[in-house]
Design a protein around this motif. Structure first.
Motif, PDB file in Angstrom:
ATOM      1  N   ILE A 168       0.838  -1.197   0.000  1.00 15.22           N
ATOM      2  CA  ILE A 168       0.000   0.000   0.000  1.00 15.22           C
ATOM      3  C   ILE A 168       0.871   1.244   0.000  1.00 15.22           C
ATOM      4  CG2 ILE A 168      -1.756   1.300   1.287  1.00 15.22           C
ATOM      5  CD1 ILE A 168      -2.591  -1.346   2.605  1.00 15.22           C
ATOM      6  N   GLN A 169       0.586   2.168  -0.924  1.00 13.41           N
ATOM      7  CA  GLN A 169       1.122   3.521  -0.875  1.00 13.41           C
ATOM      8  C   GLN A 169      -0.050   4.492  -0.844  1.00 13.41           C
ATOM      9  OE1 GLN A 169       4.169   2.869  -4.230  1.00 13.41           O
ATOM     10  NE2 GLN A 169       5.160   4.440  -2.959  1.00 13.41           N
ATOM     11  N   SER A 170       0.179   5.692  -0.289  1.00  8.81           N
ATOM     12  CA  SER A 170      -0.955   6.588  -0.092  1.00  8.81           C
ATOM     13  C   SER A 170      -0.523   8.045  -0.089  1.00  8.81           C
ATOM     14  CB  SER A 170      -1.648   6.269   1.237  1.00  8.81           C
ATOM     15  OG  SER A 170      -0.728   6.405   2.314  1.00  8.81           O
ATOM     16  N   THR A 171      -1.459   8.897  -0.525  1.00  9.41           N
ATOM     17  CA  THR A 171      -1.293  10.343  -0.435  1.00  9.41           C
ATOM     18  C   THR A 171      -2.663  10.942  -0.144  1.00  9.41           C
ATOM     19  OG1 THR A 171      -1.669  10.606  -2.812  1.00  9.41           O
ATOM     20  CG2 THR A 171       0.620  10.446  -2.073  1.00  9.41           C
ATOM     21  N   LEU A 172      -2.676  12.152   0.389  1.00 10.09           N
ATOM     22  CA  LEU A 172      -3.940  12.856   0.527  1.00 10.09           C
ATOM     23  C   LEU A 172      -4.392  13.333  -0.850  1.00 10.09           C
ATOM     24  CD1 LEU A 172      -3.814  15.063   3.751  1.00 10.09           C
ATOM     25  CD2 LEU A 172      -5.385  13.203   3.253  1.00 10.09           C
ATOM     26  N   ALA A 173      -5.628  13.061  -1.191  1.00 10.29           N
ATOM     27  CA  ALA A 173      -6.122  13.387  -2.533  1.00 10.29           C
ATOM     28  C   ALA A 173      -6.272  14.882  -2.754  1.00 10.29           C
ATOM     29  CB  ALA A 173      -7.457  12.681  -2.779  1.00 10.29           C
ATOM     30  N   SER A 174      -6.578  15.632  -1.684  1.00 12.84           N
ATOM     31  CA  SER A 174      -6.874  17.061  -1.858  1.00 12.84           C
ATOM     32  C   SER A 174      -5.815  17.982  -1.274  1.00 12.84           C
ATOM     33  CB  SER A 174      -8.228  17.375  -1.217  1.00 12.84           C
ATOM     34  OG  SER A 174      -8.232  17.012   0.155  1.00 12.84           O
TER      35      SER A 174
ATOM     36  N   SER B  94       5.745 -16.672  -7.397  1.00 13.05           N
ATOM     37  CA  SER B  94       5.825 -16.571  -8.862  1.00 13.05           C
ATOM     38  C   SER B  94       4.580 -17.142  -9.540  1.00 13.05           C
ATOM     39  CB  SER B  94       7.070 -17.286  -9.384  1.00 13.05           C
ATOM     40  OG  SER B  94       6.979 -18.690  -9.160  1.00 13.05           O
ATOM     41  N   ARG B  95       3.808 -17.944  -8.844  1.00 10.88           N
ATOM     42  CA  ARG B  95       2.610 -18.523  -9.462  1.00 10.88           C
ATOM     43  C   ARG B  95       1.434 -17.550  -9.456  1.00 10.88           C
ATOM     44  NH1 ARG B  95      -1.126 -20.502  -5.660  1.00 10.88           N
ATOM     45  NH2 ARG B  95      -0.361 -20.566  -3.509  1.00 10.88           N
ATOM     46  N   LEU B  96       1.594 -16.399  -8.796  1.00  5.55           N
ATOM     47  CA  LEU B  96       0.519 -15.417  -8.717  1.00  5.55           C
ATOM     48  C   LEU B  96       0.740 -14.281  -9.708  1.00  5.55           C
ATOM     49  CD1 LEU B  96       0.051 -14.966  -4.850  1.00  5.55           C
ATOM     50  CD2 LEU B  96      -1.173 -16.518  -6.384  1.00  5.55           C
ATOM     51  N   ASN B  97      -0.354 -13.741 -10.201  1.00  3.91           N
ATOM     52  CA  ASN B  97      -0.319 -12.494 -10.950  1.00  3.91           C
ATOM     53  C   ASN B  97      -0.835 -11.379 -10.045  1.00  3.91           C
ATOM     54  OD1 ASN B  97       0.563 -13.625 -13.446  1.00  3.91           O
ATOM     55  ND2 ASN B  97      -1.517 -14.385 -13.798  1.00  3.91           N
ATOM     56  N   PHE B  98      -0.216 -10.197 -10.147  1.00  4.64           N
ATOM     57  CA  PHE B  98      -0.602  -9.071  -9.306  1.00  4.64           C
ATOM     58  C   PHE B  98      -1.163  -7.943 -10.170  1.00  4.64           C
ATOM     59  CE2 PHE B  98       2.102 -11.478  -6.588  1.00  4.64           C
ATOM     60  CZ  PHE B  98       1.680 -11.212  -5.291  1.00  4.64           C
ATOM     61  N   LYS B  99      -1.948  -7.107  -9.554  1.00  3.60           N
ATOM     62  CA  LYS B  99      -2.487  -5.939 -10.240  1.00  3.60           C
ATOM     63  C   LYS B  99      -2.314  -4.717  -9.351  1.00  3.60           C
ATOM     64  CE  LYS B  99      -7.207  -6.789  -8.543  1.00  3.60           C
ATOM     65  NZ  LYS B  99      -8.583  -7.169  -8.907  1.00  3.60           N
ATOM     66  N   GLN B 100      -2.319  -3.551  -9.983  1.00  2.00           N
ATOM     67  CA  GLN B 100      -2.260  -2.292  -9.238  1.00  2.00           C
ATOM     68  C   GLN B 100      -3.639  -1.636  -9.302  1.00  2.00           C
ATOM     69  OE1 GLN B 100      -0.033   1.662 -10.310  1.00  2.00           O
ATOM     70  NE2 GLN B 100       1.375   0.393  -9.112  1.00  2.00           N
ATOM     71  N   VAL B 101      -4.112  -1.210  -8.153  1.00  2.00           N
ATOM     72  CA  VAL B 101      -5.441  -0.618  -8.048  1.00  2.00           C
ATOM     73  C   VAL B 101      -5.312   0.738  -7.373  1.00  2.00           C
ATOM     74  CG1 VAL B 101      -7.791  -0.889  -7.143  1.00  2.00           C
ATOM     75  CG2 VAL B 101      -6.484  -2.903  -7.825  1.00  2.00           C
ATOM     76  N   GLU B 102      -5.928   1.769  -7.941  1.00  2.00           N
ATOM     77  CA  GLU B 102      -5.987   3.091  -7.300  1.00  2.00           C
ATOM     78  C   GLU B 102      -7.409   3.365  -6.848  1.00  2.00           C
ATOM     79  OE1 GLU B 102      -4.352   6.525  -9.040  1.00  2.00           O
ATOM     80  OE2 GLU B 102      -2.310   5.730  -9.125  1.00  2.00           O
TER      81      GLU B 102
ATOM     82  N   VAL C 194     -10.113   5.486   7.468  1.00  2.00           N
ATOM     83  CA  VAL C 194      -9.442   6.749   7.178  1.00  2.00           C
ATOM     84  C   VAL C 194      -9.714   7.773   8.277  1.00  2.00           C
ATOM     85  CG1 VAL C 194      -9.348   8.706   5.578  1.00  2.00           C
ATOM     86  CG2 VAL C 194      -9.457   6.362   4.690  1.00  2.00           C
ATOM     87  N   LYS C 195      -8.666   8.333   8.846  1.00  2.00           N
ATOM     88  CA  LYS C 195      -8.775   9.367   9.877  1.00  2.00           C
ATOM     89  C   LYS C 195      -8.570  10.768   9.302  1.00  2.00           C
ATOM     90  CE  LYS C 195      -9.401   6.379  13.151  1.00  2.00           C
ATOM     91  NZ  LYS C 195     -10.767   6.233  13.733  1.00  2.00           N
ATOM     92  N   ARG C 196      -7.665  10.884   8.340  1.00  2.00           N
ATOM     93  CA  ARG C 196      -7.474  12.148   7.617  1.00  2.00           C
ATOM     94  C   ARG C 196      -7.485  11.826   6.124  1.00  2.00           C
ATOM     95  NH1 ARG C 196      -1.955  15.158   8.422  1.00  2.00           N
ATOM     96  NH2 ARG C 196      -2.850  15.942  10.382  1.00  2.00           N
ATOM     97  N   GLY C 197      -8.458  12.389   5.442  1.00  2.00           N
ATOM     98  CA  GLY C 197      -8.612  12.059   4.036  1.00  2.00           C
ATOM     99  C   GLY C 197      -9.261  13.205   3.276  1.00  2.00           C
ATOM    100  N   PRO C 198      -9.732  12.969   2.052  1.00  2.00           N
ATOM    101  CA  PRO C 198      -9.730  11.664   1.378  1.00  2.00           C
ATOM    102  C   PRO C 198      -8.325  11.202   1.008  1.00  2.00           C
ATOM    103  CG  PRO C 198     -10.470  13.391  -0.124  1.00  2.00           C
ATOM    104  CD  PRO C 198     -10.341  14.037   1.223  1.00  2.00           C
ATOM    105  N   VAL C 199      -8.147   9.865   1.025  1.00  2.00           N
ATOM    106  CA  VAL C 199      -6.846   9.273   0.763  1.00  2.00           C
ATOM    107  C   VAL C 199      -6.881   8.566  -0.589  1.00  2.00           C
ATOM    108  CG1 VAL C 199      -5.094   7.644   1.561  1.00  2.00           C
ATOM    109  CG2 VAL C 199      -6.459   8.915   3.229  1.00  2.00           C
ATOM    110  N   ARG C 200      -5.840   8.828  -1.384  1.00  2.00           N
ATOM    111  CA  ARG C 200      -5.669   8.077  -2.622  1.00  2.00           C
ATOM    112  C   ARG C 200      -4.728   6.904  -2.325  1.00  2.00           C
ATOM    113  NH1 ARG C 200      -4.475  11.816  -5.669  1.00  2.00           N
ATOM    114  NH2 ARG C 200      -6.279  11.961  -7.067  1.00  2.00           N
ATOM    115  N   PHE C 201      -5.298   5.702  -2.341  1.00  2.00           N
ATOM    116  CA  PHE C 201      -4.512   4.496  -2.093  1.00  2.00           C
ATOM    117  C   PHE C 201      -4.078   3.882  -3.424  1.00  2.00           C
ATOM    118  CE2 PHE C 201      -7.070   4.622   1.849  1.00  2.00           C
ATOM    119  CZ  PHE C 201      -6.067   4.447   2.797  1.00  2.00           C
ATOM    120  N   THR C 202      -2.811   3.507  -3.500  1.00  2.00           N
ATOM    121  CA  THR C 202      -2.307   2.709  -4.614  1.00  2.00           C
ATOM    122  C   THR C 202      -1.948   1.346  -4.048  1.00  2.00           C
ATOM    123  OG1 THR C 202      -1.426   4.662  -5.735  1.00  2.00           O
ATOM    124  CG2 THR C 202      -0.597   2.513  -6.436  1.00  2.00           C
ATOM    125  N   LEU C 203      -2.685   0.335  -4.487  1.00  2.00           N
ATOM    126  CA  LEU C 203      -2.545  -1.002  -3.925  1.00  2.00           C
ATOM    127  C   LEU C 203      -1.964  -1.951  -4.951  1.00  2.00           C
ATOM    128  CD1 LEU C 203      -6.142  -1.332  -2.423  1.00  2.00           C
ATOM    129  CD2 LEU C 203      -4.124  -0.527  -1.231  1.00  2.00           C
TER     130      LEU C 203
END
Length: 374
Positions: free
Chosen positions: A263-269, A317-325, A344-353
């Protein structure tokens, strides 16, 4: 001394058989005969080992269980649908509930003890009415909140079921605690196990005027927990109040929840501020925050130690991964089925998973409501 032949295992419902060791229902024929002659309880070898040694010797066949359920559902008009309140998105299955929309359905929200103690029963019930209404378009007439660990809600559920009358089928995906629930409210001798697929046939129980039939746990494949072997699943299931950790990460920092979710994250606003959120997960699931490229790119070196799950060596290695925002507001939460949820305590948060491709993160109304400013 009883001499009646025993045709099905009273623990799991499988047909007793002598030919296929390791398969459901197997018991050595000499052991079967000895117990029959002595009038002792006869359970299959699988159930015996589960009860006495917590060892799983075989797994139920997924296709066989699905065929079994599709036939069994047609014979009932009353249903008890059990789900896990901690892993709501993974265990409340709208596709199953919609099959029952013209039937009489009682919903049981089990494992209430795993939620933070600040969540009251009335708060949870109001939340369930909201999210169930949004997911299946109906407002449930009966919801019972239960915990077999501390007894919460069991007498109320038992009183209702004992007067319901007729016959009902109890449904739920694997590991929601159906068999444990039945064992308590009916005082039966069902095989109770933390492993998936323990129940593989219809097992009849009686409570008051109701004939209540247990079914195999419905096997699904879109929860993160489904990627692991039964022993690891048993290890990482929530068994008490879940752990939580608060994060206020910088944009370059990666948070691992176990070894397969990044998980990576930033404040959206307000990008000049850092987001604040809490992650809730079963007590055996680990969190790790890092900006070390070597760790981020090769997390498998830490499986089973810093990163659980996996519980040990695992062929990633047998798994495929995806990125979701996904953007999550303060009045919302992000659920990763079969693993955790994020408030979420302080947001909105843009999560990159980064998640395995079979797992679908979901945004929901917040169960843990943020404190309002006065």
């Amino acid at each position: 001394m009883r001499k009646e032949m025993v045709e099905t295992c009273p623990g799991c419902g499988a047909k007793i058989q002598f030919e296929h060791p390791g398969k459901p229902g197997f018991i050595p024929q000499d052991v079967y005969q000895r117990k029959l002659d002595a009038g002792e309880e006869i359970v299959c070898q699988r159930c015996f080992r589960l009860k006495n040694y917590k060892i799983l010797t075989s797994e139920a066949d997924e296709e066989e269980i699905q065929r079994f359920l599709s036939v069994a559902i047609r014979d009932f008009e009353k249903f008890v649908y059990v789900f896990d309140v901690f892993d709501f998105e993974g265990t409340f299955r709208p596709e199953i509930v919609k099959l029952l929309e013209r039937q009489e359905v009682v919903f049981v929200a089990n494992k209430f003890d795993t939620l933070p103690k600040t969540v009251s029963g009335s708060q949870l019930k109001s939340w369930l009415l909201e999210v169930i209404g949004k997911s299946v378009g109906i407002r449930p007439s009966q919801i019972f909140i239960t915990s077999t660990k501390n007894g919460y809600g069991l007498s109320k559920l038992g009183d209702f079921l004992s007067g319901w009358g007729g016959k009902a089928l109890i449904l739920g995906v694997t590991n929601v605690g159906k068999s444990s629930l039945l064992q308590v409210i009916t005082s039966s001798k069902v095989t109770v196990s933390p492993y998936p697929g323990t129940t593989i046939g219809l097992i009849e129980h009686r409570i008051g005027t109701l004939r209540l039939f247990d079914t195999p746990g419905i096997i699904v494949s879109d929860r993160l927990i489904d990627l692991f072997d039964p022993q690891c699943q048993a290890q990482i299931l929530a068994k008490g109040e879940v752990s939580r950790k608060t994060f206020k990460p910088f944009p370059e920092e990666v948070i691992f929840v176990g070894g397969l979710v990044k998980i990576q994250s930033t404040l959206a606003s307000q990008p000049d501020l850092r987001p604040i959120f809490q992650i809730f997960a079963p007590e055996q699931v680990t969190f790790h925050k890092t900006k070390n490229p070597e760790f981020i790119n090769h997390p498998e070196k830490h499986f089973g130690r810093l990163l659980i799950p996996p519980c040990g060596r695992f062929d990633v290695s047998r798994l495929n991964f995806k990125q979701v925002e996904i953007i999550v507001k303060e009045e919302e939460e992000l659920s990763i089925p079969g693993l955790c949820w994020i408030n979420v305590k302080r947001g909105p948060v843009r999560f990159t998973l980064n998640v395995p491709e079979n797992v679908e993160p979901k945004v929901r109304p917040a169960l843990m409501k943020p404190k309002r400013k006065v």
